[in-house]
Scaffold this active site. Structure first.
Site, PDB file in Angstrom:
ATOM      1  N   TRP A  85      54.241 -31.598 -24.411  1.00 55.07           N
ATOM      2  CA  TRP A  85      52.838 -32.183 -24.129  1.00 55.07           C
ATOM      3  C   TRP A  85      52.178 -31.473 -24.711  1.00 55.07           C
ATOM      4  CZ3 TRP A  85      51.907 -37.252 -22.326  1.00 55.07           C
ATOM      5  CH2 TRP A  85      52.869 -37.734 -21.894  1.00 55.07           C
TER       6      TRP A  85
ATOM      7  N   HIS B 235      59.025 -28.701 -18.328  1.00 56.57           N
ATOM      8  CA  HIS B 235      59.049 -30.174 -18.584  1.00 56.57           C
ATOM      9  C   HIS B 235      59.648 -30.523 -19.921  1.00 56.57           C
ATOM     10  CE1 HIS B 235      56.630 -31.573 -15.038  1.00 56.57           C
ATOM     11  NE2 HIS B 235      56.247 -30.148 -15.102  1.00 56.57           N
TER      12      HIS B 235
ATOM     13  N   HIS C  24      64.519 -33.490 -18.333  1.00 57.90           N
ATOM     14  CA  HIS C  24      64.194 -32.694 -17.324  1.00 57.90           C
ATOM     15  C   HIS C  24      63.876 -33.606 -15.897  1.00 57.90           C
ATOM     16  CE1 HIS C  24      60.216 -33.934 -18.697  1.00 57.90           C
ATOM     17  NE2 HIS C  24      60.027 -33.840 -17.612  1.00 57.90           N
TER      18      HIS C  24
ATOM     19  N   ASP D 216      61.596 -34.078 -12.620  1.00 55.84           N
ATOM     20  CA  ASP D 216      60.274 -33.841 -11.957  1.00 55.84           C
ATOM     21  C   ASP D 216      60.690 -33.851 -10.373  1.00 55.84           C
ATOM     22  OD1 ASP D 216      58.857 -33.641 -14.118  1.00 55.84           O
ATOM     23  OD2 ASP D 216      57.792 -35.665 -13.884  1.00 55.84           O
TER      24      ASP D 216
ATOM     25  N   HIS E  97      55.426 -31.727  -8.491  1.00 58.81           N
ATOM     26  CA  HIS E  97      54.966 -31.867  -9.516  1.00 58.81           C
ATOM     27  C   HIS E  97      53.503 -32.686  -9.228  1.00 58.81           C
ATOM     28  CE1 HIS E  97      53.753 -32.581 -13.771  1.00 58.81           C
ATOM     29  NE2 HIS E  97      54.395 -33.799 -13.659  1.00 58.81           N
TER      30      HIS E  97
ATOM     31  N   HIS F 214      54.584 -42.409 -11.313  1.00 62.09           N
ATOM     32  CA  HIS F 214      54.753 -41.319 -10.725  1.00 62.09           C
ATOM     33  C   HIS F 214      54.534 -41.333  -9.235  1.00 62.09           C
ATOM     34  CE1 HIS F 214      54.891 -39.072 -14.674  1.00 62.09           C
ATOM     35  NE2 HIS F 214      55.679 -38.206 -14.215  1.00 62.09           N
TER      36      HIS F 214
ATOM     37  N   GLU G 202      63.429 -37.570 -16.904  1.00 60.32           N
ATOM     38  CA  GLU G 202      62.638 -38.035 -17.955  1.00 60.32           C
ATOM     39  C   GLU G 202      63.119 -37.467 -19.323  1.00 60.32           C
ATOM     40  OE1 GLU G 202      58.023 -38.454 -16.031  1.00 60.32           O
ATOM     41  OE2 GLU G 202      58.656 -36.317 -16.715  1.00 60.32           O
TER      42      GLU G 202
END
Length: 215
Positions: A25, A51, A55, A57, A61, A163, A175
């Protein structure tokens, strides 16, 4: 490209490789591998965002008072899992985006959307979850959801409804899976995060294997 036939003993690697071209990102630390090569040994080090690639979360997070990655229930990351191929133009997937009359057979669901290539930069156009789908899966006793895109929310999302729905319902999520070689069906999943104590996420080496016996 990895293939199911080439996998040892029928196992399929559904992780994205970590390399310099692995997308992250905007603002995240890209993956960098450094090596020291000597006549008698090789030493490597790396740096990257938690991330990166495939991975998990952790609740931390989204909530600074919530559990970190070392508290992710390990039992959720290992066991029978359903792979479902989603052929839908919807970016925020709903129950109606899934194959007709499909329902999960196991507490782990992996969504194959084929909307995010291996080295594609992170930007608009990949599929994700809607909060509606999260609640629908949770109502059917699903405990872990995985998707083959960089986020469970669409790229443009600011409030991250998927989320927060996952956090609210107490689900675990993965993800960045790579499911191109995984046909629809039920498999044995092993997807353990690195034990990065205190971190809000951790890379995962995820694999699918033949489902044998009862778990």
């Amino acid at each position: 490209m990895r293939t199911a036939e080439a996998s040892s003993g029928g196992w399929i690697d559904i992780s994205r490789p970590l390399r310099q071209s692995t997308p992250v990102w905007l603002g995240d630390r890209p993956f960098v591998l450094r090596q020291q090569r000597e006549p008698a040994f090789v030493l490597s080090s790396f740096e990257t965002t938690c991330h990166v690639g495939t991975h998990i979360d952790a609740p931390l997070h989204l909530d600074s008072s919530a559990a970190a990655v070392e508290n992710v229930p390990i039992g959720r990351c290992v066991g029978p899992a359903d792979v479902v191929v989603v052929e839908s133009s919807d970016l925020a997937l709903t129950p109606d985006s899934l194959p007709s009359d499909w329902k999960p057979k196991t507490p782990r669901v992996l969504l194959r959307t084929d909307t995010f290539g291996l080295d594609r930069g992170i930007g608009p156009g990949f599929a994700a979850l809607s909060a509606e789908l999260v609640h629908w899966l949770a109502d059917l006793d699903v405990e872990l959801v995985g998707i083959d895109t960089p986020s469970v929310d669409v790229f443009e999302s600011e409030n991250l409804p998927a989320h927060h729905a996952l956090l609210e319902r107490g689900l675990t999520w993965i993800e960045g899976l790579w499911l191109e070689e995984a046909r629809p069906g039920t498999y044995f999943l092993a997807a353990l995060p690195l034990l990065l104590e205190g971190a809000e996420a951790a890379p995962v080496r995820a694999v699918l294997g033949p489902l044998r016996g009862q778990f």
